[in-house]
Design an enzyme around this catalytic site. Structure first.
Site, mmCIF file in Angstrom:
data_model
loop_
_atom_site.group_PDB
_atom_site.id
_atom_site.type_symbol
_atom_site.label_atom_id
_atom_site.label_comp_id
_atom_site.label_asym_id
_atom_site.label_seq_id
_atom_site.Cartn_x
_atom_site.Cartn_y
_atom_site.Cartn_z
ATOM 1 N N ARG A 64 2.149 -4.140 5.797
ATOM 2 C CA ARG A 64 2.596 -4.671 7.096
ATOM 3 C C ARG A 64 4.105 -4.608 7.295
ATOM 4 N NH1 ARG A 64 -1.423 -7.503 5.931
ATOM 5 N NH2 ARG A 64 -1.211 -6.652 3.844
ATOM 6 N N THR A 65 4.888 -4.804 6.241
ATOM 7 C CA THR A 65 6.345 -4.750 6.445
ATOM 8 C C THR A 65 6.753 -3.323 6.810
ATOM 9 O OG1 THR A 65 6.539 -6.476 4.780
ATOM 10 C CG2 THR A 65 8.571 -5.396 5.462
ATOM 11 N N LYS A 93 15.061 13.973 -10.312
ATOM 12 C CA LYS A 93 15.927 14.927 -11.011
ATOM 13 C C LYS A 93 17.121 14.224 -11.655
ATOM 14 C CE LYS A 93 16.036 17.526 -7.199
ATOM 15 N NZ LYS A 93 16.346 18.607 -6.258
ATOM 16 N N ARG A 114 12.534 -1.587 0.703
ATOM 17 C CA ARG A 114 11.738 -2.472 -0.167
ATOM 18 C C ARG A 114 11.805 -1.904 -1.575
ATOM 19 N NH1 ARG A 114 5.964 -5.192 0.457
ATOM 20 N NH2 ARG A 114 7.290 -6.384 1.870
ATOM 21 N N HIS A 147 12.821 -12.016 0.659
ATOM 22 C CA HIS A 147 12.123 -11.266 1.712
ATOM 23 C C HIS A 147 12.569 -11.901 3.040
ATOM 24 C CE1 HIS A 147 9.319 -8.804 3.715
ATOM 25 N NE2 HIS A 147 8.193 -9.114 3.093
#
Ligand code: CP
Length: 332
Positions: A64-65, A93, A114, A147
């Protein structure tokens, strides 16, 4: 009206917001939602940030975020790029995460991220502040620590739910579950400290009690709180019940399985114990801690809470880019 040139507006922690900002964001979000009622309103929103681009860097799972930010960007006309798995980027890399994020800043106007790494968003924001493109960072969930945009949408949902009951001031908010590793708990508690006479009841098994740094912050801000394992007694007095799941993604050795959380699960049989005016919230995703039979109860607000997240994030983007002043209802 010309777009203003704001200072870099990072969103890193709920502790950066005060009551005036929260009240403003609730009003702004309410106003923006009214644009959703007509094609003309939605087209107006779509023109607000059509000249801006966002990077969605989500290297920890999210439904949902991620989707609500992506949709919020679409609503205000922003183009988006995304990385959802660092193994598909040049981090594979050997590029450092710091260099990767600075690379994104070459192409976009904001990074929404996130990450499983606590404190990473702050570190990246500090690095970008020293570059020639100090674009905003939004913390969309950083490990178990913060959050902040979830907390904003939680406040918006609480505010709307209590609009005829005097608002959030004076309310008793019960938070249940894995309070030790729940970042939504930590960020929301920080925002609740902005309201008068709020009391937080933290309800959990002993293994999942809040961490001491949060305890100390709440004590310093003189917010009333209590820690208990009395689930049913707390349900009787709560104005809001904020359920959370066990955050076992942070287990080192399956330790969550050794904790008996069953008596902290909210079931339909508990509903008669609760105030008729109470609200039930959950940041989602849920597991067995929140009975699906509760979904039909008018006190269940979590699906609205989820949609509120999209509108709150639209409001935040307009604020960050300084076009919030253009959100006045046009004659439709
Ligand atoms: N509430 C929340 O952060 O949900 P997601 O993990 O699905 O984004």
């Amino acid at each position: 009206m010309e777009e203003s040139t704001p200072k870099t507006f990072h969103v890193l922690s709920s502790s950066q917001f005060d009551r005036a900002f929260l009240d403003y964001m609730c009003l702004l979000t309410d106003t923006i939602r009214r644009f959703d009622k007509s094609k003309e309103g939605l087209l107006y929103l779509k023109g607000l940030l059509a000249h801006r681009r966002a990077m969605l860097y989500f290297t920890q799972p999210s439904t949902r975020t991620f989707l609500s930010f992506q949709t919020a960007c679409q609503i205000v006309g922003m183009g988006t790029n995304e990385i959802r798995d660092s193994s598909t980027s040049s981090e594979r890399k050997g590029e450092s995460i710091e260099d990767s994020l600075q690379t994104f800043s070459s192409y976009v106007d904001i990074i929404i991220m996130r990450t499983p790494v606590p404190g990473l968003c702050d570190r990246i924001a500090a690095i970008l502040n020293e570059t020639h493109r100090p674009i905003p960072i939004i913390n969309a969930g950083s490990g178990p620590d913060e959050h902040p945009t979830q907390a904003l949408l939680d406040i918006y949902t609480l505010n709307r739910s209590f609009v005829k009951l005097g608002g959030i001031d004076g309310k008793t908010i019960m938070m249940v579950g894995d309070l030790k590793r729940g970042r939504t708990i930590r960020s929301l508690s920080g925002l609740l400290a902005n309201y008068r006479d709020v009391k937080i009841i933290f309800v959990s098994p002993p293994e999942f009690r809040i961490q001491d740094d949060l305890r100390q912050k709440l004590l310093a801000r003189k917010i009333r709180f209590e820690e208990t394992d009395q689930f049913e007694d707390s349900l009787r007095i709560a104005d809001a019940v904020y359920m959370t799941r066990v955050q076992d993604e942070y287990d080192k050795d399956g330790e969550s399985q050794k904790v008996d959380s069953r008596r902290f699960h909210l079931k339909a049989t508990h509903l008669p114990l609760m105030k008729s005016s109470a609200v039930i919230m959950h940041p989602l995703p849920r597991r067995e801690e929140l009975d699906i039979a509760i979904d039909q109860d008018p006190r269940a607000k979590y699906w609205r809470q989820e949609r509120n997240g999209m509108w709150t994030r639209v409001a935040l983007l307009t604020k960050i880019f300084g076009v919030d002043q253009k959100i006045v209802l046009p004659e439709l």
